[in-house]
Design an enzyme around this catalytic site. Structure first.
Site, PDB file in Angstrom:
ATOM      1  CG  HIS A  62      45.307  42.117  36.814  1.00  0.00           C
ATOM      2  ND1 HIS A  62      45.641  42.255  35.491  1.00  0.00           N
ATOM      3  CD2 HIS A  62      45.953  41.003  37.247  1.00  0.00           C
ATOM      4  CE1 HIS A  62      46.452  41.271  35.122  1.00  0.00           C
ATOM      5  NE2 HIS A  62      46.643  40.496  36.174  1.00  0.00           N
ATOM      6  CD  GLU A  64      45.183  47.817  36.387  1.00  0.00           C
ATOM      7  OE1 GLU A  64      45.083  46.683  36.923  1.00  0.00           O
ATOM      8  OE2 GLU A  64      46.207  48.192  35.790  1.00  0.00           O
ATOM      9  CB  CYS A 105      42.774  45.677  33.363  1.00  0.00           C
ATOM     10  SG  CYS A 105      42.946  44.440  34.665  1.00  0.00           S
TER      11      CYS A 105
END
Length: 213
Positions: A62, A64, A105
């Site tokens: 991801h 992030e 996240c």
DNA sequence: ATTTTCAAT
């Protein structure tokens, strides 16, 4: 690192930005997430340096978490491994993400930030990721982030405009709002506001509902 | 009215 920072600084194609940041209700086909960031570093009482660029999720990572991987390069001195006795540098990071962070996240970010008092993070999001269900883990995650001191905001016209000016290869073209940009932004902002309310408020609301008030 | 989501094929 020079190569890395260069690759982060390439501007986004216009169509890509519009497609991925469009805050439509049914975001079909947005199977990628983009993160545009500005890193400000406080180098003195009155001076700042800037860094900016964008990232996309890759290889199941991801965006992030990808950003966290690059943080050391973007923020030298954040961890305070400078000269002995030297103060840690302070950074403030603003990022604009096409989706809000997933639950995992959010948890990872909140944990990380709790160890980084010299790092301020503001997150702007175009759309809310898996937040429809009242009991979704994503909603919990957003509340955790808020508790960790992160400012989370739904993007409005001025934010899209700013991103267009800053991160997009716009070739002198001006930002043109899509249909319903404003209405969608208002709707999502209300939704986020409800999500970020402390639990007690929702409990109270449920209690009132039960009592027929 | 209904539609989607940091893919998988």
């Amino acid at each position: 690192y020079h190569l890395l920072l260069f690759s982060l600084s390439v501007l986004l194609p216009r169509k890509k930005f519009i497609f991925h940041y469009k805050n439509v209700r049914w975001a079909r086909g947005r199977n990628e997430t983009y993160l545009c960031f500005v890193v400000k570093r406080r180098v003195g009482p009155d001076s700042l340096t800037f860094d900016f660029g964008h990232l996309r999720n890759r290889n199941g990572c991801h965006v992030e978490m990808l950003f966290l991987r690059y943080l050391g390069a973007l923020c030298p001195g954040l961890w305070g491994y400078g000269a002995a006795g030297e103060r840690r540098l302070s950074y403030s990071i603003t990022w604009f993400c096409s989706w809000s962070p997933c639950a995992n996240c959010s948890i990872r970010l909140a944990q990380f930030l709790s160890q980084m008092p010299n790092l301020r993070l503001r997150i702007f999001v175009s759309r809310l990721y898996f937040c429809d269900m009242e009991d979704s883990r994503e909603r919990d995650g957003l509340r955790m982030l808020k508790k960790a001191g992160v400012q989370i905001t739904v993007m409005t016209y001025k934010d899209f405009f700013y991103c267009w000016q800053t991160f997009v290869a716009r070739k002198q073209s001006n930002f043109k709002a899509w249909d319903e940009l404003h209405q969608n932004s208002v709707r999502l902002a209300r939704k986020l506001h409800r999500i970020l309310q402390p639990f007690e408020t929702e409990d109270l609301r449920d209690a009132f509902k039960l009592l027929g008030l």
